[in-house]
Design an enzyme around this catalytic site. Structure first.
Site, short mmCIF file in Angstrom:
data_model
loop_
_atom_site.label_atom_id
_atom_site.label_comp_id
_atom_site.label_asym_id
_atom_site.label_seq_id
_atom_site.Cartn_x
_atom_site.Cartn_y
_atom_site.Cartn_z
CE LYS A 194 -3.75 2.14 2.72
NZ LYS A 194 -4.66 1.97 3.89
CB SER A 206 -7.91 3.92 2.89
OG SER A 206 -7.13 3.28 3.88
CB SER A 220 -8.34 1.02 5.71
OG SER A 220 -9.09 2.19 5.54
N1 GLN Z 1 -13.19 4.56 6.41
C1 GLN Z 1 -12.47 5.02 7.54
C2 GLN Z 1 -12.04 6.45 7.33
O1 GLN Z 1 -12.36 7.00 6.33
C3 GLN Z 1 -11.31 4.13 7.86
C4 GLN Z 1 -10.07 4.42 7.08
C5 GLN Z 1 -8.91 3.58 7.49
O2 GLN Z 1 -9.05 2.58 8.19
N2 GLN Z 1 -7.73 4.02 7.10
O3 GLN Z 1 -11.40 7.03 8.13
#
Ligand code: GLN
Length: 499
Positions: A79, A158, A182
């Site tokens: 990532k 994400s 995420s």
């Molecule tokens: N969807 C969540 C956010 O927008 C989690 C994102 C994540 O785990 N990096 O913050």
């Protein structure tokens, strides 16, 4: 060249490499070609064939010398929230942001360095939401990622690129990060297996920070076994991360295989109590998701597990709590991107203040700006007590609720997300819709508990559905054991999208 190389998982590849039926070099070549062929998915932000092939050659030499481990020569991708040493890998580190376009890191993140030391071959960096803020990979400055099961749908976020790359068989495994879901949510949306370990298990050193008290790295792959192999290599104490857990290195595959007391081949999960929080199965839960999750739970029961009713009464509150704490920490962490030290700097400006303003206006996307503003607001004098402090108190209560559950169960189960993957652009410009869809992943994140997404079949539009399993602190072994038993008895995790 073998046409079917991309169909092999991490454990199988390790065996094939050790048996010399394939070389790391031809594997890297084949998967780079496959990634180029499916570039329309938008999963990769960059690859460096030269560096990857050189690493593959080195792995082949290690294999020839008989000094290989289970990951030697296995191609993976990271990532793009992990920094990668530009001199070593030729790969920039962007966090999906224009702010860091082309940024050449002078060092490797600990997770990256450890996976490299284990002999994995890095093919490239994977797309993600800007600074890991999002649930659909639609917040990346470098474009959306398409879901390999249906290119009109999002892969989740994400870690959308990490999930899509594994689902599309561009790589057997990838790294992701999970701050509020995420790893688990994109794994669920694309039918792959992902684990977010206990907070502190993987070092945050070199992981571009979003919300430091929540950020945690983890692997995404096709099976629990493959995740266990990666997690063993990437985890462990790191003196460069002050919140790194001080524990000896763990062999997660051995823990995964450890037989339970009283278990038999037919009933490997004998005696395992799985708690179902009633708040994870609300009346409004999509019928297709409910059906798939219940189907997986029935399989777990057949394997010997007992289902018990539990309650996590503050599940709904985890949304406002998370969306106060995460932006608060983000507003502080992102202060370092000011045009002076890192990445983008506005071309024309009159003075220092003007340079800051223009740099940050140009470099950050809308969602990142929104969170910096919310975070700055809740931390400001006069609002700190009313919002931030209240959220911190509730965070503690949410963690305590889990401990009450773990008095009567060993694992907690439920859906990962309330629906299957939605269509690209469907959420328009209403960020709250996406925030609400995080309801089932946020509680474990706030508590710092390990959580997994395990493929549990298909729902509406033939899209994948994930079963979420949550364990107690540092009990990744039980999580992986249950997921592995399920995957030995079912074939949901083996299903491949037709590209
Ligand atoms: N969807 C969540 C956010 O927008 C989690 C994102 C994540 O785990 N990096 O913050």
């Amino acid at each position: 060249m073998n046409e079917a190389l991309h169909t092999l998982g991490v454990a199988e590849l390790g065996r094939a490499l050790a048996a010399k039926s394939v070389s790391s070099f031809e594997l890297a070549q084949a998967l780079l070609a496959r990634s180029a062929q499916h570039a329309d998915l938008g999963a990769f932000l960059c690859t460096d064939a030269e560096a990857a092939l050189a690493a593959a050659r080195a792995a082949d030499a290690t294999l020839a010398a008989g000094a290989a481990g289970p990951l030697t020569g296995v191609p993976i991708a990271h990532k793009d929230i992990f920094v990668t040493d530009f001199a070593r890998t030729g790969l920039p580190s962007t966090a999906g942001s224009k702010m860091l376009q082309g940024y050449a890191s002078p060092f490797d993140a600990t997770v990256v360095a450890r996976l490299a030391a284990a002999g994995t071959v890095t093919l490239g960096k994977l797309n993600c939401d800007e600074f890991a803020m999002g649930s659909a990979n639609e917040n990346s400055a470098y474009g959306s990622v398409l879901n390999p099961w249906d290119r009109r749908r999002v892969p989740g976020g994400s870690s959308g690129g990490s999930a899509a790359a594994v689902a599309a068989r561009l790589v057997p495994a990838s790294t992701g990060t999970d701050t509020g879901g995420s790893i688990r949510q994109p794994a669920s949306f694309t039918g792959v297996t992902g684990i977010k370990p206990t907070y502190g298990v993987c070092s945050r050193y070199g992981m571009i920070a979003f919300a430091s008290s929540l950020d945690q790295a983890g692997p995404m792959a096709r099976s629990a076994e493959d995740c266990a192999l990666l997690l063993s290599a990437m985890s462990g104490f790191d003196e460069r991360d002050a919140t790194s857990a001080q524990r000896p290195p763990q062999d997660y595959r051995a823990l995964m295989l450890q037989a339970r007391e009283g278990a038999s081949a037919a009933r490997p999960l004998q005696g395992l109590r799985i708690g179902l929080p009633k708040e994870f199965f609300p009346a409004g839960l999509a019928a297709d998701v409910n059906g798939a999750v219940r189907g997986a739970l029935a399989e777990l029961e057949k394997l010997g597990a007992t289902l018990v009713d539990v309650s996590l009464p503050r599940t709904e509150l985890s949304i406002p709590v998370y969306y106060l704490i995460a932006p608060a920490e983000a507003s502080s962490n992102l202060g370092r991107f000011d045009g002076v030290k890192f990445g983008h700097r506005a071309a024309d400006y009159t003075d220092l203040m003007d340079m800051y303003k223009k740099t940050r206006s140009q470099g950050f996307g809308a969602e990142v700006k929104r969170r910096i503003m919310i975070g700055t607001y809740v931390l400001s004098h006069g609002y700190y007590d009313a919002y931030y402090l209240q959220a911190q108190k509730l965070r503690r209560m949410i963690a305590d609720d889990f401990q009450a559950c773990f008095k009567v169960c060993d694992l907690i189960a439920g859906p990962v997300a309330p629906t299957v993957a939605w269509k690209l652009g469907e959420q328009g410009d209403d960020p709250v819709k996406a925030y609400l869809a995080d309801i089932f992943t946020l509680p474990a994140s706030l508590a710092g508990l390990p959580g997994m997404s395990v493929p549990a079949g298909f729902g509406a539009h033939d899209m994948p559905v994930g079963l979420q399993l949550i364990g107690n602190y540092f009990d990744e072994g039980t999580l992986l054991h249950a997921a592995h038993a399920l995957q030995q008895a079912t074939d949901w995790h083996l299903k491949e999208p037709v590209l």
